[in-house]
Design an enzyme around this catalytic site. Structure first.
Site, PDB file in Angstrom:
ATOM      1  CE1 TYR A 138     -16.559  -1.626   5.240  1.00 45.39           C
ATOM      2  CE2 TYR A 138     -15.357  -1.803   7.311  1.00 45.39           C
ATOM      3  CZ  TYR A 138     -15.548  -2.187   5.999  1.00 45.39           C
ATOM      4  OH  TYR A 138     -14.729  -3.140   5.433  1.00 45.39           O
ATOM      5  N   GLY A 257      -8.806  -4.653   2.518  1.00 49.59           N
ATOM      6  CA  GLY A 257      -8.489  -3.659   3.540  1.00 49.59           C
ATOM      7  C   GLY A 257      -8.667  -4.197   4.943  1.00 49.59           C
ATOM      8  CG  ASP A 258     -12.407  -5.405   6.287  1.00 52.42           C
ATOM      9  OD1 ASP A 258     -12.496  -4.411   7.026  1.00 52.42           O
ATOM     10  OD2 ASP A 258     -13.216  -5.641   5.376  1.00 52.42           O
ATOM     11  NE  ARG A 259      -5.629 -10.830   7.229  1.00 49.25           N
ATOM     12  CZ  ARG A 259      -5.437 -11.691   8.219  1.00 49.25           C
ATOM     13  NH1 ARG A 259      -5.475 -12.992   7.989  1.00 49.25           N
ATOM     14  NH2 ARG A 259      -5.236 -11.248   9.435  1.00 49.25           N
ATOM     15  CB  SER A 262      -7.330  -8.081  10.773  1.00 53.13           C
ATOM     16  OG  SER A 262      -7.125  -8.762   9.554  1.00 53.13           O
TER      17      SER A 262
END
Length: 453
Positions: A138, A257-259, A262
């Site tokens: 980030y 984006g994190d999903r 991951s």
């Protein structure tokens, strides 16, 4: 198998209220009944989502010694992630969103400035012991910290490594299996001005950006995510792969984006090839945003099917029906029950057990089909108007949100009081039992399939 997420952890807080009027001196809403909903953000959210997939996850991240840092550490622990903190002399980055009726009205950011110190031996050991790794950058300095960078340099040669980059962060280490910028990030990160200046989201421009980033980063592959347009996967070739996204109703893309990153990590760790991992990541991200995005993390939220059926039916004075279950390997018995339930009212809401909930109820080998796929199949049925995913062992919290007029379950409950009956009486609802189609069950389907293998 231990998945390691390295990156910048944030504290996200939603302040959710009811907007029923405007200020008398300005055209802005007045929010009543504010509720604070904290959750892990940034790399911490990516780690929590991977843990929710049933993985053993370690998060290596800077954590400040302040109140917000303590709250963040507690949320990470609650999500089932083991935190290995890095020394940090700054303050915790906190992002507060003010929301009403599912929409964000304002975001207030604070903290996040400081320097990352040399990592303790425990952090370097965690990175070295990873069976798969995700770097969630980030842009707050962790990927530039010399000792951390040196540890990351050795990962791609040993284990599947996913790098989710940020324009303010360091470039990915050479050899990563997959880098996952979104389209805006790719344009800003692209070393080739001609490619980076490509107008719009045309596939030719995106393909040029991806190929340029593959070469610049010496990555095995770059996947540029395109929101509702899916994702483009390039290994530097002139004809990249495009993975379309399922059509879903989206009100909040926060955390998508994190999903994506991951889910790609989990798939690669399980042995998927890169294209398969991207396909799974696209589906998972679509299901995530359809279920409410990061705002719905850890809570029940509607997935999608058409418009807000419950609100529409209630406004017209109609009857809202709900039913629930795991719906793992949808079969004729399920369809018969769903059709019968829908016939009792004007819309049908399906309360669907999450993957974690199914595992607790039915064992580590279930579900056979992940929650995003189960929700998508259910939502495609004509008799289903909305899907709500819940993470608890029972649908009580989901029912309190939906407040259906009728709660219907299959006939294996015939002759007995449904556990939810007392709850339904709180708002004047009625629990009923529907006829059961004999001989149809997921267990029998699995047994039959195994006997014929």
């Amino acid at each position: 198998m231990t998945l390691v997420v390295v990156g910048d952890a944030l504290l996200d807080i939603d302040l959710v209220g009811r907007a029923g009027r405007l200020m008398p001196d300005a055209p802005v809403p007045v929010l009543d009944e504010l509720e604070e909903r904290p959750r892990p953000g940034g790399a911490a959210l990516a780690a929590a989502l991977a843990a929710g997939d049933g993985e053993d996850v370690v998060l290596v991240a800077p954590v400040a010694d302040d109140e917000a840092g303590a709250r963040l550490a507690a949320l990470v622990a609650e999500s089932g992630v083991r935190l290995v903190p890095l020394p940090y002399d700054g303050t915790t980055a906190v992002k507060r969103r003010v929301r009403a009726s599912g929409q964000s009205l304002l975001r207030l950011d604070e903290g996040g400035s400081g320097d990352v110190g040399a990592p303790p031996a425990q952090a370097l050991e965690a990175i070295a012991g990873a069976t798969a790794a995700l770097v969630s950058d980030y842009g707050r300095g962790i990927t530039s910290q010399p000792a951390v960078r040196a540890a990351l340099d050795g990962l791609p040669a040993r284990v599947p490594t996913v790098w989710d980059p940020h324009p303010r962060g360091a470039r990915p280490v050479a050899g990563v299996r997959l880098a996952t910028p979104n389209h805006d990030e790719a344009a800003r990160l692209c070393p080739d001005p001609a490619a980076g200046a490509g107008e719009g989201t045309g596939l030719a421009a995106v393909s040029a950006q991806a190929a340029a980033l593959v070469a610049a980063w010496r990555a095995q592959a770059v996947c540029i995510t395109l929101g509702a347009g899916g994702a483009l996967l390039s290994r530097g070739e002139t004809s990249p792969s495009v993975v379309p996204a399922p059509r879903v109703a989206v009100s909040d893309t926060c955390g998508a984006g994190d999903r994506f990153a991951s889910a790609a990590l989990v798939a690669l760790a399980a042995g998927a090839v890169t294209l398969e991992a991207v396909q799974q990541a696209v589906t998972s991200a679509a299901g995530f945003v359809a279920a409410g995005g990061a705002a719905a993390f850890g809570a029940a939220a509607p997935v999608e099917h058409g418009h807000d059926a419950v609100t529409r039916v209630r406004a017209a004075g109609g009857t809202v029906v709900a039913t629930g279950g795991c719906f793992d390997l949808l079969h004729a018995g399920h369809v018969a029950t769903l059709e019968a339930a829908r016939s009792l009212g004007d819309c049908l809401v399906v309360c669907l057990n999450s993957d974690a909930s199914v595992r607790r109820l039915k064992g580590a080998s279930r579900p056979l089909v992940p929650q995003a796929d189960r929700a998508r199949v259910l939502a495609a049925l004509e008799c289903v108007d909305e899907v709500v995913i819940f993470d608890e062992d029972t649908p009580e919290q989901a029912l309190r949100r939906v407040r259906p007029d009728v709660w219907a379950k299959g006939g294996d409950y015939a002759g007995a009081d449904l556990p939810e009956a007392a709850l339904l009486r709180d708002w004047g609802g009625q629990a009923v039992v529907l006829p059961y189609l004999e001989g149809r069950s997921t267990t029998s389907l699995v047994t039959t399939a195994l006997s014929r293998a």
